[in-house]
Design a protein around this motif. Sequence first.
Motif, PDB file in Angstrom:
ATOM      1  N   LYS A   1       0.828  -1.210   0.000  1.00  0.00           N
ATOM      2  CA  LYS A   1       0.000   0.000   0.000  1.00  0.00           C
ATOM      3  C   LYS A   1       0.861   1.259   0.000  1.00  0.00           C
ATOM      4  N   ASP A   2       1.975   1.222   0.731  1.00  0.00           N
ATOM      5  CA  ASP A   2       2.816   2.416   0.821  1.00  0.00           C
ATOM      6  C   ASP A   2       3.424   2.776  -0.531  1.00  0.00           C
ATOM      7  N   LEU A   3       3.865   1.776  -1.296  1.00  0.00           N
ATOM      8  CA  LEU A   3       4.488   2.049  -2.591  1.00  0.00           C
ATOM      9  C   LEU A   3       3.467   2.522  -3.625  1.00  0.00           C
ATOM     10  N   VAL A   4       2.282   1.913  -3.606  1.00  0.00           N
ATOM     11  CA  VAL A   4       1.233   2.320  -4.547  1.00  0.00           C
ATOM     12  C   VAL A   4       0.800   3.758  -4.251  1.00  0.00           C
ATOM     13  N   GLU A   5       0.655   4.065  -2.963  1.00  0.00           N
ATOM     14  CA  GLU A   5       0.263   5.428  -2.575  1.00  0.00           C
ATOM     15  C   GLU A   5       1.346   6.440  -2.944  1.00  0.00           C
ATOM     16  N   ALA A   6       2.606   6.074  -2.713  1.00  0.00           N
ATOM     17  CA  ALA A   6       3.715   6.985  -3.040  1.00  0.00           C
ATOM     18  C   ALA A   6       3.783   7.262  -4.533  1.00  0.00           C
ATOM     19  N   ALA A   7       3.310   6.318  -5.344  1.00  0.00           N
ATOM     20  CA  ALA A   7       3.294   6.503  -6.797  1.00  0.00           C
ATOM     21  C   ALA A   7       2.090   7.330  -7.256  1.00  0.00           C
ATOM     22  N   GLY A   8       1.232   7.738  -6.304  1.00  0.00           N
ATOM     23  CA  GLY A   8       0.056   8.531  -6.629  1.00  0.00           C
ATOM     24  C   GLY A   8      -1.055   7.733  -7.281  1.00  0.00           C
ATOM     25  N   LEU A   9      -1.057   6.404  -7.047  1.00  0.00           N
ATOM     26  CA  LEU A   9      -2.059   5.523  -7.653  1.00  0.00           C
ATOM     27  C   LEU A   9      -2.904   4.845  -6.578  1.00  0.00           C
ATOM     28  N   GLU A  10      -3.920   4.147  -7.040  1.00  0.00           N
ATOM     29  CA  GLU A  10      -4.802   3.416  -6.132  1.00  0.00           C
ATOM     30  C   GLU A  10      -5.056   2.041  -6.726  1.00  0.00           C
ATOM     31  N   MET A  11      -4.969   1.017  -5.881  1.00  0.00           N
ATOM     32  CA  MET A  11      -5.252  -0.342  -6.352  1.00  0.00           C
ATOM     33  C   MET A  11      -6.759  -0.589  -6.269  1.00  0.00           C
TER      34      MET A  11
ATOM     35  N   GLN B   1      -4.273  -2.131 -15.502  1.00  0.00           N
ATOM     36  CA  GLN B   1      -4.038  -1.388 -14.261  1.00  0.00           C
ATOM     37  C   GLN B   1      -2.870  -1.978 -13.480  1.00  0.00           C
ATOM     38  N   VAL B   2      -2.754  -3.287 -13.497  1.00  0.00           N
ATOM     39  CA  VAL B   2      -1.621  -3.945 -12.843  1.00  0.00           C
ATOM     40  C   VAL B   2      -0.310  -3.505 -13.493  1.00  0.00           C
ATOM     41  N   ARG B   3      -0.286  -3.458 -14.821  1.00  0.00           N
ATOM     42  CA  ARG B   3       0.930  -3.038 -15.519  1.00  0.00           C
ATOM     43  C   ARG B   3       1.275  -1.584 -15.181  1.00  0.00           C
ATOM     44  N   GLU B   4       0.268  -0.727 -15.110  1.00  0.00           N
ATOM     45  CA  GLU B   4       0.504   0.682 -14.774  1.00  0.00           C
ATOM     46  C   GLU B   4       1.117   0.807 -13.381  1.00  0.00           C
ATOM     47  N   ILE B   5       0.587   0.054 -12.425  1.00  0.00           N
ATOM     48  CA  ILE B   5       1.113   0.108 -11.056  1.00  0.00           C
ATOM     49  C   ILE B   5       2.517  -0.486 -10.995  1.00  0.00           C
ATOM     50  N   ALA B   6       2.746  -1.580 -11.746  1.00  0.00           N
ATOM     51  CA  ALA B   6       4.087  -2.191 -11.774  1.00  0.00           C
ATOM     52  C   ALA B   6       5.121  -1.201 -12.290  1.00  0.00           C
ATOM     53  N   ALA B   7       4.766  -0.480 -13.343  1.00  0.00           N
ATOM     54  CA  ALA B   7       5.688   0.496 -13.927  1.00  0.00           C
ATOM     55  C   ALA B   7       5.997   1.626 -12.948  1.00  0.00           C
ATOM     56  N   ALA B   8       4.970   2.084 -12.243  1.00  0.00           N
ATOM     57  CA  ALA B   8       5.129   3.237 -11.357  1.00  0.00           C
ATOM     58  C   ALA B   8       5.855   2.900 -10.060  1.00  0.00           C
ATOM     59  N   THR B   9       5.878   1.626  -9.678  1.00  0.00           N
ATOM     60  CA  THR B   9       6.473   1.252  -8.381  1.00  0.00           C
ATOM     61  C   THR B   9       7.823   0.565  -8.508  1.00  0.00           C
ATOM     62  N   THR B  10       8.284   0.350  -9.733  1.00  0.00           N
ATOM     63  CA  THR B  10       9.587  -0.296  -9.929  1.00  0.00           C
ATOM     64  C   THR B  10      10.719   0.691  -9.630  1.00  0.00           C
ATOM     65  N   ASP B  11      11.648   0.249  -8.787  1.00  0.00           N
ATOM     66  CA  ASP B  11      12.818   1.065  -8.423  1.00  0.00           C
ATOM     67  C   ASP B  11      14.020   0.127  -8.361  1.00  0.00           C
ATOM     68  N   LYS B  12      14.529  -0.234  -9.544  1.00  0.00           N
ATOM     69  CA  LYS B  12      15.572  -1.257  -9.611  1.00  0.00           C
ATOM     70  C   LYS B  12      16.858  -0.831  -8.904  1.00  0.00           C
ATOM     71  N   ALA B  13      17.109   0.475  -8.841  1.00  0.00           N
ATOM     72  CA  ALA B  13      18.317   0.957  -8.161  1.00  0.00           C
ATOM     73  C   ALA B  13      18.307   0.565  -6.684  1.00  0.00           C
ATOM     74  N   ASN B  14      17.096   0.477  -6.115  1.00  0.00           N
ATOM     75  CA  ASN B  14      16.952   0.081  -4.703  1.00  0.00           C
ATOM     76  C   ASN B  14      16.409  -1.331  -4.546  1.00  0.00           C
ATOM     77  N   GLU B  15      16.488  -2.116  -5.623  1.00  0.00           N
ATOM     78  CA  GLU B  15      16.055  -3.519  -5.624  1.00  0.00           C
ATOM     79  C   GLU B  15      14.593  -3.681  -5.200  1.00  0.00           C
TER      80      GLU B  15
ATOM     81  N   CYS C   1       9.177  -6.614  -3.566  1.00  0.00           N
ATOM     82  CA  CYS C   1       8.096  -6.645  -4.556  1.00  0.00           C
ATOM     83  C   CYS C   1       7.010  -5.643  -4.182  1.00  0.00           C
ATOM     84  N   ALA C   2       6.621  -4.834  -5.142  1.00  0.00           N
ATOM     85  CA  ALA C   2       5.475  -3.946  -4.925  1.00  0.00           C
ATOM     86  C   ALA C   2       4.169  -4.717  -5.047  1.00  0.00           C
ATOM     87  N   MET C   3       4.157  -5.716  -5.920  1.00  0.00           N
ATOM     88  CA  MET C   3       2.974  -6.554  -6.136  1.00  0.00           C
ATOM     89  C   MET C   3       3.397  -8.006  -6.298  1.00  0.00           C
TER      90      MET C   3
END
Length: 436
Positions: free
Chosen positions: A145-155, A163-177, A257-259
């Motif tokens: 929930k914290d990552l989805v909210e930080a991305a400005g989205l709602e599940m 919608q899953v793909r949109e959230i996956a794209a917005a919550t991916t932060d590979k630099a921080n694994e 994992c965000a999702m």
Amino acid sequence: MSLRTSALMGACAVMALATAASAETTITVATVNNGDMIRMQGLTSDFEAKHPDIKVEWVTLEENVLRQRVTTDVATKGGQYDVMTIGTYEVPIWGKQGWLVGLNDLPESYDVDDLLPAIRGGLTVDGTLYAAPFYGESSMVMYRKDLVEAAGLEMPEAPTWDQVREIAAATTDKANEVYGICLRGKAGWGENMAFLTAMSNSFGAKWFDMEWTPQFDSPEWKRTLTFYLDLMENYGPPGASSNGFNENLALFQTGKCAMWIDATVAASFVTNPDESEVADQVGFALAPDNGLGKRGNWLWAWNLGIPAGTEKEEAAKAFVEWATSKEYTELVAEKEGWANVPPGTRTSLYENPAYLEAAPFAQMTLESIEAADPQNPTVDEVPYVGVQFVAIPEFQGLGTAVGQQFSAALAGQVTAEQALANAQTLTEREMKRAGY
């Protein structure tokens, strides 16, 4: 007391001990290395205290290995195991073949009518119950929930794949694994193909048409596989082709994992603060759909069955009754808390206020289980039953072979087109060989 009398009494005592020892029965239970089963092993002393004449030995195996070994053992009447942990796929097939002991004689106190109809129906052949469910599951979205909210989205409660793909794209932060989505990639009919078959249903795909012709050359399967590969290549963790349920569970619990779309049974592990670093941030949603009337969720139970021909049938039945009873549920609740009891098997659990309060995922689990329809799993009519599997004996080998092709595509060893063409060829060959 004379020396002779004393000696006689000593001899009698030794004979009594020997008789008691010989009366003790040891049963061997084969199970999968999932958390709920590990917990069951830790509670074996409760069973042995209630049945002092029965001892339990455990054989604990990784999912693919367990399936291989118990299938070989039951088919050859090898007699290695007295109780087997088997799935909803095996039970009706093995029951029809006479490989399992019927369980219609469980005592009235067991309350077989309390078993959820969707779960019980999958374990029953011609009115005979052939295995008892240890836990039942569907699949759903677990998310941070914290990552989805930080991305400005709602599940949404019932998301689409887009919608899953949109959230996956917005919550991916590979630099921080941190990866937007974790999905099964490990080859196996019950590993990556459980996920991909259920997913394909929501894309309008199917394994076979009404003439049993394989359908991997269809546009629906191409859309399914390319969407999956795109998700995982762009937003998934590295080495995903080796990840099954347990590997993704560990990734999610450690905040990577965000999702995660997987078995509903995972909910108690990802929300347990003793095991999960993100326990207080987990939300739940229904498995995604594409607006075609089918969601990408499955229906499964891990069950305890008794192989026909075991010489320890009564002891095995006593164990199966104990491990799948309401009393066992209460034992786990007492030791581990209500949130950690085996889910998805009994109506009474979902009417229990203590469970509903302790398990925020309870209602979503029940809705997901009840939404799955094994009799009508696909958008179009098909000749088979089963949501994430095809309920024919050949599927165990076929599903794993196809799963190897799709896992190779995820690893970048073949293209999606090559994987689907290979899946079509090998499935056509095997179905012709089997006489379909």
